[in-house]
Design a protein around this motif. Sequence first.
Motif, PDB file in Angstrom:
ATOM      1  N   GLN A  41       0.563  -1.165   0.164  1.00 47.75           N
ATOM      2  CA  GLN A  41      -0.020  -0.158   0.003  1.00 47.75           C
ATOM      3  C   GLN A  41       0.780   1.395   0.053  1.00 47.75           C
ATOM      4  O   GLN A  41       0.276   2.388  -0.255  1.00 47.75           O
ATOM      5  CB  GLN A  41      -1.018   0.037   1.193  1.00 47.75           C
ATOM      6  CG  GLN A  41      -1.969  -1.034   1.038  1.00 47.75           C
ATOM      7  CD  GLN A  41      -2.810  -1.060   2.318  1.00 47.75           C
ATOM      8  OE1 GLN A  41      -3.435   0.135   2.570  1.00 47.75           O
ATOM      9  NE2 GLN A  41      -3.417  -2.090   2.767  1.00 47.75           N
ATOM     10  N   LEU A  42       2.090   1.144   0.354  1.00 46.61           N
ATOM     11  CA  LEU A  42       3.080   2.243   0.123  1.00 46.61           C
ATOM     12  C   LEU A  42       3.884   2.551  -0.824  1.00 46.61           C
ATOM     13  O   LEU A  42       4.569   3.748  -0.971  1.00 46.61           O
ATOM     14  CB  LEU A  42       3.818   2.398   1.504  1.00 46.61           C
ATOM     15  CG  LEU A  42       3.350   1.996   2.819  1.00 46.61           C
ATOM     16  CD1 LEU A  42       4.433   2.108   3.837  1.00 46.61           C
ATOM     17  CD2 LEU A  42       2.385   3.220   3.216  1.00 46.61           C
ATOM     18  N   PRO A  64      -0.887   0.104   7.313  1.00 51.81           N
ATOM     19  CA  PRO A  64       0.158   0.919   7.333  1.00 51.81           C
ATOM     20  C   PRO A  64       0.148   1.964   8.500  1.00 51.81           C
ATOM     21  O   PRO A  64       1.161   2.185   9.153  1.00 51.81           O
ATOM     22  CB  PRO A  64       0.033   1.819   6.099  1.00 51.81           C
ATOM     23  CG  PRO A  64      -0.577   0.819   5.030  1.00 51.81           C
ATOM     24  CD  PRO A  64      -1.603   0.300   5.775  1.00 51.81           C
ATOM     25  N   LEU A  65      -1.024   2.074   9.247  1.00 52.43           N
ATOM     26  CA  LEU A  65      -1.317   2.994  10.086  1.00 52.43           C
ATOM     27  C   LEU A  65      -1.184   2.421  11.356  1.00 52.43           C
ATOM     28  O   LEU A  65      -1.464   2.961  12.441  1.00 52.43           O
ATOM     29  CB  LEU A  65      -2.539   4.007  10.158  1.00 52.43           C
ATOM     30  CG  LEU A  65      -2.237   4.815   8.515  1.00 52.43           C
ATOM     31  CD1 LEU A  65      -3.633   5.427   8.358  1.00 52.43           C
ATOM     32  CD2 LEU A  65      -1.090   5.660   8.475  1.00 52.43           C
ATOM     33  N   GLU A  66      -1.163   1.246  11.471  1.00 57.26           N
ATOM     34  CA  GLU A  66      -1.243   0.287  12.874  1.00 57.26           C
ATOM     35  C   GLU A  66       0.088   0.235  13.205  1.00 57.26           C
ATOM     36  O   GLU A  66       0.954  -0.112  12.474  1.00 57.26           O
ATOM     37  CB  GLU A  66      -1.951  -0.926  12.637  1.00 57.26           C
ATOM     38  CG  GLU A  66      -3.413  -0.813  12.436  1.00 57.26           C
ATOM     39  CD  GLU A  66      -4.115  -2.275  12.518  1.00 57.26           C
ATOM     40  OE1 GLU A  66      -3.444  -3.185  12.779  1.00 57.26           O
ATOM     41  OE2 GLU A  66      -5.337  -2.225  11.903  1.00 57.26           O
ATOM     42  N   ILE A  67       0.329  -0.029  14.651  1.00 58.59           N
ATOM     43  CA  ILE A  67       1.557  -0.498  15.208  1.00 58.59           C
ATOM     44  C   ILE A  67       1.755  -1.905  14.719  1.00 58.59           C
ATOM     45  O   ILE A  67       0.864  -2.563  14.871  1.00 58.59           O
ATOM     46  CB  ILE A  67       1.578  -0.237  16.549  1.00 58.59           C
ATOM     47  CG1 ILE A  67       1.568   1.137  17.012  1.00 58.59           C
ATOM     48  CG2 ILE A  67       2.874  -1.053  17.172  1.00 58.59           C
ATOM     49  CD1 ILE A  67       1.590   1.465  18.731  1.00 58.59           C
ATOM     50  N   GLY A  68       2.940  -2.071  14.141  1.00 57.88           N
ATOM     51  CA  GLY A  68       3.367  -3.340  13.754  1.00 57.88           C
ATOM     52  C   GLY A  68       2.808  -3.520  12.092  1.00 57.88           C
ATOM     53  O   GLY A  68       3.273  -4.822  11.468  1.00 57.88           O
ATOM     54  N   HIS A  69       2.242  -2.568  11.540  1.00 60.52           N
ATOM     55  CA  HIS A  69       1.811  -2.259  10.085  1.00 60.52           C
ATOM     56  C   HIS A  69       1.193  -3.783   9.485  1.00 60.52           C
ATOM     57  O   HIS A  69       1.374  -4.014   8.403  1.00 60.52           O
ATOM     58  CB  HIS A  69       2.909  -1.912   9.367  1.00 60.52           C
ATOM     59  CG  HIS A  69       4.317  -2.593   9.551  1.00 60.52           C
ATOM     60  ND1 HIS A  69       5.092  -2.180  10.622  1.00 60.52           N
ATOM     61  CD2 HIS A  69       4.973  -3.606   8.843  1.00 60.52           C
ATOM     62  CE1 HIS A  69       6.183  -3.130  10.709  1.00 60.52           C
ATOM     63  NE2 HIS A  69       6.104  -3.831   9.572  1.00 60.52           N
ATOM     64  N   GLY A  70       0.495  -4.257  10.409  1.00 60.58           N
ATOM     65  CA  GLY A  70      -0.053  -5.468   9.821  1.00 60.58           C
ATOM     66  C   GLY A  70       0.684  -6.850   9.409  1.00 60.58           C
ATOM     67  O   GLY A  70       0.178  -7.675   8.756  1.00 60.58           O
ATOM     68  N   MET A  71       1.915  -6.944   9.753  1.00 63.01           N
ATOM     69  CA  MET A  71       2.911  -7.803   9.730  1.00 63.01           C
ATOM     70  C   MET A  71       3.298  -8.483  10.672  1.00 63.01           C
ATOM     71  O   MET A  71       3.317  -8.244  11.988  1.00 63.01           O
ATOM     72  CB  MET A  71       4.124  -7.058   8.923  1.00 63.01           C
ATOM     73  CG  MET A  71       3.936  -6.566   7.648  1.00 63.01           C
ATOM     74  SD  MET A  71       3.560  -7.677   6.304  1.00 63.01           S
ATOM     75  CE  MET A  71       5.423  -8.547   6.237  1.00 63.01           C
ATOM     76  N   ARG A 220       4.660   5.813  11.251  1.00 62.37           N
ATOM     77  CA  ARG A 220       3.069   6.028  11.212  1.00 62.37           C
ATOM     78  C   ARG A 220       3.126   7.210  10.037  1.00 62.37           C
ATOM     79  O   ARG A 220       2.178   7.344   9.309  1.00 62.37           O
ATOM     80  CB  ARG A 220       2.403   6.127  12.258  1.00 62.37           C
ATOM     81  CG  ARG A 220       0.825   6.150  11.939  1.00 62.37           C
ATOM     82  CD  ARG A 220       0.066   6.185  13.428  1.00 62.37           C
ATOM     83  NE  ARG A 220       0.720   4.968  14.231  1.00 62.37           N
ATOM     84  CZ  ARG A 220       1.291   5.053  15.457  1.00 62.37           C
ATOM     85  NH1 ARG A 220       1.750   6.261  15.664  1.00 62.37           N
ATOM     86  NH2 ARG A 220       1.542   4.288  16.108  1.00 62.37           N
ATOM     87  N   ARG A 221       3.862   8.175  10.406  1.00 62.74           N
ATOM     88  CA  ARG A 221       3.794   9.601   9.647  1.00 62.74           C
ATOM     89  C   ARG A 221       4.064   9.437   8.229  1.00 62.74           C
ATOM     90  O   ARG A 221       3.541   9.758   7.188  1.00 62.74           O
ATOM     91  CB  ARG A 221       4.762  10.708  10.152  1.00 62.74           C
ATOM     92  CG  ARG A 221       4.567  12.131   9.739  1.00 62.74           C
ATOM     93  CD  ARG A 221       3.282  12.595   9.602  1.00 62.74           C
ATOM     94  NE  ARG A 221       2.638  12.575  11.031  1.00 62.74           N
ATOM     95  CZ  ARG A 221       2.662  13.341  11.704  1.00 62.74           C
ATOM     96  NH1 ARG A 221       3.319  14.698  11.717  1.00 62.74           N
ATOM     97  NH2 ARG A 221       1.870  13.407  12.899  1.00 62.74           N
ATOM     98  N   TYR A 222       5.276   8.645   8.024  1.00 62.29           N
ATOM     99  CA  TYR A 222       5.890   8.246   6.498  1.00 62.29           C
ATOM    100  C   TYR A 222       4.647   7.416   6.126  1.00 62.29           C
ATOM    101  O   TYR A 222       4.485   7.701   4.865  1.00 62.29           O
ATOM    102  CB  TYR A 222       6.979   7.558   6.479  1.00 62.29           C
ATOM    103  CG  TYR A 222       8.430   8.289   6.715  1.00 62.29           C
ATOM    104  CD1 TYR A 222       8.778   8.895   5.693  1.00 62.29           C
ATOM    105  CD2 TYR A 222       9.032   8.533   7.960  1.00 62.29           C
ATOM    106  CE1 TYR A 222       9.987   9.540   5.661  1.00 62.29           C
ATOM    107  CE2 TYR A 222      10.110   9.170   8.059  1.00 62.29           C
ATOM    108  CZ  TYR A 222      10.578   9.693   6.879  1.00 62.29           C
ATOM    109  OH  TYR A 222      11.760  10.772   6.912  1.00 62.29           O
TER     110      TYR A 222
END
Length: 523
Positions: A41-42, A64-71, A220-222
């Motif tokens: 998504q980025l 992307p905006l979650e801590i851990g970015h879903g990975m 998260r900002r990036y």
Amino acid sequence: MRLPDSVSRRGLMLALGAGGVVLGSGRRALADPVFAEYPFQLGIAAGDPAPDGFVIWTRLAPRPLEIGHGMPSAPVPVKWEVATDRGFSNVAQRGEAIARPELGHAVHVEVEGLEPGREYFYRFTAGAERTPSGRAKTAPARGARVTQARFGVLGCQAYEQGFYTAHRKAAAEDFDFIYCYGDYIYEGRGSRTYTGSGGTIENPRQHIGGEVYSLDDYRRRYAQYKLDTDLQSSHAAAAWFVTWDDHEIQNNWVSDQDPDDVPPEVFLLRRQAAAQAFYEHMPLRRSAFPRGAEMQLYRNAAWGDLLDLNLLDTRSYRSDQPCDDAWATTCAGVADPAAQVLGEAQEAWLYRALDQSQAHWKVLAQQIMVMDLDRKEGPEPGYNLDTWAGYSIPRQRLLRRLKDRRIGNTIVLTGDEHQNYAGELYLDSRNPEGAPVAAEFVTTSISSSGDGQDQRAEGRRFLADNPFLKFNNAQRGYVVCDVTPERWQTEFKVLDKVSEKDGTLTTRATLAVASGDARVVPA
């Protein structure tokens, strides 16, 4: 690919939901993942083109905006391909990289073995998911005769203050490459309004969360910025040379000095988080890999015999701004003989590069204005002390070097100001002697400071009070540089608005510098 010792077989299977293939060493290959949501998504990006290749980048982030970015907290394999055609019928290079959790599952591949001076396309695959293709050109062979180059200059893209229409327009320009001078993100907390020289305006969009300090904050900002599809299109259209300025960390920071007087040892923790996040999200080579709070961002790149690009870092090694960084003023500290802008090591490196350059044009691709622009109304001068004008001894040393060594055809490319400027560089612009030493083109912002206007009242005064200044404009946009051995041409592209997505792009001015003559004239 080998499984790192720190990742157990059981842990990997639990994280990825699949086993691996046993390697000859007894360790297991990494399993292809299955993602709950699209992992790319980025977007994708390429950077630092060389004659034999470039860097290609992506980051796995299904959320992307979650801590851990879903990975999962585990390494993940990512396949990549580089082809000579957009349909990938002729693949020139392919391989597999590892997206590591320590780097936010970012991938940097330094592609080598390509042909110089030609167009390539690249893409990534993870599990069953694939990216769209990106485009990048390799640099011409070092020293090869090059008759023309066309590239873009852009930066200063405060997400809150405007849409990225300029990126969408830049993506259609067919650039050889793009130079981004920094302020890729802004560190401030989310705000509904922006107050600047034009008063208080309503932001068309808003940062998520407060001011960023930790690695998770910066990631998260990036991610919020990179989710913008116009920015993604700009990255996918051409390889970028990237540097940073201040807002990637903190407004007006230099060295270990925080403008808010945070203790240096504490500020370095913030710098360390910011440096890692910057590397994780930029198409940078391994040479820029952060070591604590430090990154090696100054470097040289060549475009055949036409251009030598000296990419500078004017933040990391600079001494503190004089006069408490007051606006439009001066003080004894401006003439401090111990002051530094580049730091001793970078300055010596730059002088060696300039002395050895055989290119027709020598480019200083950096962040802060070199023109000593008088910004104070009245007879007494006053400077922006966060520019080279606040450091008169390093500034004179640089320009004296260019003049005494007769290093001609030097062009300075600058950002930071959120306005367009073009002008001529003298040792002392209050008392110019002879011909200008070099020319400087300052590129406005992509979105920072909102819609802007054709020219502010202060801009008209700057032109009247500073004869070496040849152009000023206060709209948003980017710059197009068309370069031949005979002439450097800079085209200032501006938008009528960024507060809405349908801004109209026009050419506000086109200025030129002839080979052997640093004067800036209308094209």
